[in-house]
Design an enzyme around this catalytic site. Sequence first.
Site, PDB file in Angstrom:
ATOM      1  N   PHE A 150     -19.829  -5.765 -14.979  1.00 52.61           N
ATOM      2  CA  PHE A 150     -21.131  -6.414 -14.829  1.00 52.61           C
ATOM      3  C   PHE A 150     -21.685  -6.318 -13.420  1.00 52.61           C
ATOM      4  CE2 PHE A 150     -18.477  -9.793 -13.142  1.00 52.61           C
ATOM      5  CZ  PHE A 150     -19.280 -10.362 -12.156  1.00 52.61           C
ATOM      6  N   LYS A 174     -19.789   2.171 -22.580  1.00 53.91           N
ATOM      7  CA  LYS A 174     -19.637   0.799 -23.052  1.00 53.91           C
ATOM      8  C   LYS A 174     -19.840  -0.099 -21.835  1.00 53.91           C
ATOM      9  CE  LYS A 174     -17.481  -2.518 -23.314  1.00 53.91           C
ATOM     10  NZ  LYS A 174     -17.866  -3.918 -22.890  1.00 53.91           N
ATOM     11  N   GLU A 177     -21.272  -6.538 -21.351  1.00 63.03           N
ATOM     12  CA  GLU A 177     -22.176  -7.276 -22.233  1.00 63.03           C
ATOM     13  C   GLU A 177     -22.993  -8.329 -21.478  1.00 63.03           C
ATOM     14  OE1 GLU A 177     -18.191  -9.367 -22.180  1.00 63.03           O
ATOM     15  OE2 GLU A 177     -18.959  -7.307 -22.172  1.00 63.03           O
ATOM     16  N   ARG A 178     -22.674  -8.556 -20.196  1.00 64.67           N
ATOM     17  CA  ARG A 178     -23.386  -9.596 -19.447  1.00 64.67           C
ATOM     18  C   ARG A 178     -24.736  -9.129 -18.934  1.00 64.67           C
ATOM     19  NH1 ARG A 178     -18.206 -11.486 -15.774  1.00 64.67           N
ATOM     20  NH2 ARG A 178     -16.751 -11.701 -17.512  1.00 64.67           N
ATOM     21  N   SER A 227     -11.108  -5.765 -14.163  1.00 64.79           N
ATOM     22  CA  SER A 227      -9.951  -6.501 -13.664  1.00 64.79           C
ATOM     23  C   SER A 227      -8.680  -5.681 -13.827  1.00 64.79           C
ATOM     24  CB  SER A 227      -9.808  -7.831 -14.416  1.00 64.79           C
ATOM     25  OG  SER A 227      -9.419  -7.596 -15.761  1.00 64.79           O
ATOM     26  N   CYS A 282     -16.204  -5.496  -5.891  1.00 64.68           N
ATOM     27  CA  CYS A 282     -14.796  -5.136  -5.750  1.00 64.68           C
ATOM     28  C   CYS A 282     -14.472  -4.709  -4.321  1.00 64.68           C
ATOM     29  CB  CYS A 282     -14.426  -4.025  -6.728  1.00 64.68           C
ATOM     30  SG  CYS A 282     -15.202  -2.441  -6.376  1.00 64.68           S
ATOM     31  N   GLU A 384      -7.807 -12.473  -6.894  1.00 62.33           N
ATOM     32  CA  GLU A 384      -9.192 -12.050  -6.661  1.00 62.33           C
ATOM     33  C   GLU A 384     -10.117 -13.132  -7.216  1.00 62.33           C
ATOM     34  OE1 GLU A 384     -11.902  -8.072  -7.182  1.00 62.33           O
ATOM     35  OE2 GLU A 384     -10.642  -8.653  -8.875  1.00 62.33           O
TER      36      GLU A 384
END
Length: 499
Positions: A150, A174, A177-178, A227, A282, A384
Site C-alpha cells: 500500500f 495484485k 487492497e488499501r 512484510s 520501507c 518494524e
Amino acid sequence: MVYELSHYIGGQRVEGTSGRYGDIYDPCAGQVQGRVPFAGADEVRTAIASAEKGQQEWAALNPQRRARILLKFVDLVNQHIDELAELLSREHGKTLADSKSDVQRGIEVVEFSAGAPHLLKGEFSDSVGQGIDVHSLRQPLGVVAGMTPFNFPAMIPLWQSGPALAAGNAFILKPSERDPSVPLRLAELLTEAGLPDGVFNVINGDKEAVDTLLEDPRVKAVGFVGSTPIAQYIYATAAAHGKRAQCFGGAKNHMVIMPDADLDMAADALIGAGYGSAGERCMAISVAVPVGEETAERLIGALQERIKDLRVGPSLDRDSDFGPVVTPMAKERIEGYIASGVEEGAALVTDGRGLKVEGYEDGFWVGPTLFDRVTPEMRIYRDEIFGPVLSVVRADDYEEALRLCSENQYGNGVAIFTRDGDSARDFASRVEVGMVGVNVPIPVPIAYYTFGGWKASGFGDLNQHGADAFRFYTKTKTVTSRWPSGIRQGAHFVMPEGS
C-alpha cells in the site's frame, strides 16, 4: 458516496463476481470511501489466460517497438501526474508532493527499461572449437506476476512491471487492497499507449488471489514487496511450485551520527527520513544512533526543536509535512508500540498519540514520536513499526554503532553522517546491510542500479530494477552451432572441449 472499483483484464475494467469486497478508507476523514472486489480463483485464472494470449503478440514485437510503447506510456503518465497524485493521496494519505514523487520514481524505472534493446543483448563467441560458434539469447519467461504494498501504489508496480514488460512478458498485478485506484488507472494508460490487450492485468484480492497466482503453472515468476513473514511465505510457496521469486520484506533502518557530523544536516535528514509519509516507508529511518553522549544530547535537542515546527494535516493541503496513516488498524498498531516503549523503559521525548486535526477529527492521525535511551531488547527497536516513531539508541563508540546496524535482523538500508572519509569508507565496506547512504538519509538507488536488502529484508538472488530486473524476467538460451564444411569428423564419444 461510496465508490466501487473493479479488476482490469484483457484491456478493460471488469466487475468482480466473487461477492467479496474490501473497504477503502479516506484516512483524513476516518471513514470508508470505497469498496474493492476480491477476486476468486476463477477470476484470477481468467486474467492468467488473458495474459498468456496477449503475451504471444507482445513478445513477437521487437524490443525497440516495445520500448516505444513504454515511452508513450511515460508521456501519458506525465500528462496525468496531477490526477494520479490526487488519487493516490486520497486513498493512501500521503501528501500531494510525496504522491508525485511516488509516481516519478516509478516512471524513472520505466524510462530505464526503454533501454531493453541494449539490456537484452546476448553474448557471442566465435571459434570456440573447430568451426564451432556459441551465442546466447535472452528470452521472456511468459506470464509473470507482482504483489505490491500500500505504501507505494505507483512506484512498486512500475518497478516490477516496467522491466517485465520491456523484456516481452505479460504482467499480472495484485496491488494492495488499501489503495488500488492508481494501479487501475495506470493499466488504462498502458492500454492507451498501445499495449496489446491482456499484456497488463490488475487483479484485486486477498490470499485466495495470491495463492492462485502462486500455484498456477502458467505464471513463471512472482515479485513481492511487503512484510517479512509474507515475503517468506510467498518465496517458499513460489519455489515449491517451480517459480522464480524476488520477495522483499521488512526493515529497521539505522542512521549513525558521528561526533564530527554536521549536526544540523543530520537532524534535518532524520526529520524527513523518520517522519516523511508518516513513517510508512520501507526505507524510513526509524533508529538514530548517535556516537557519544555529547552527540546524543545535541541531537535530541536539535530534533525536539524541529519536531515543534512539523505540520501534520490533510494530504491535499500543500502546507502539510505529512498526513495520516493508512487505516484505523495501522493507527492502533502504532499507538500500541508507543505504549510498549513507555512500558519497557524508553524515554518518551515527544508523544504523537492523541493528535487531532481541526475539521478532520476522525482521521487516522499519529503525530511525530521520539524515544530516547532505547535498547536493543525493546520491541520498539526489534520490530518494524511502520509509523512516525523515531528511536534513539546511544552508542559509546563507532564500533558499537557499526555492530548495532550489522546485527539487526533486517538489512535493508542504513546511513552514516560524518565528515571523515575514512570512517565513511570503512562503514560502507563493513556494514551488513544492502543499501548504504553516506550523508544521504534514504539511500534508494537510482533506476539503473538495483534496489534490495539483505537478511530478513530480502529473499531471492536478484534485486528490483537495474540490470538485475532484466536477468530476473528473462531466461538465457545458449546456442552452440557448427555449419558443415565438407570435412567428415567421424563419431565422437567424449564431451567436446573448448580447444
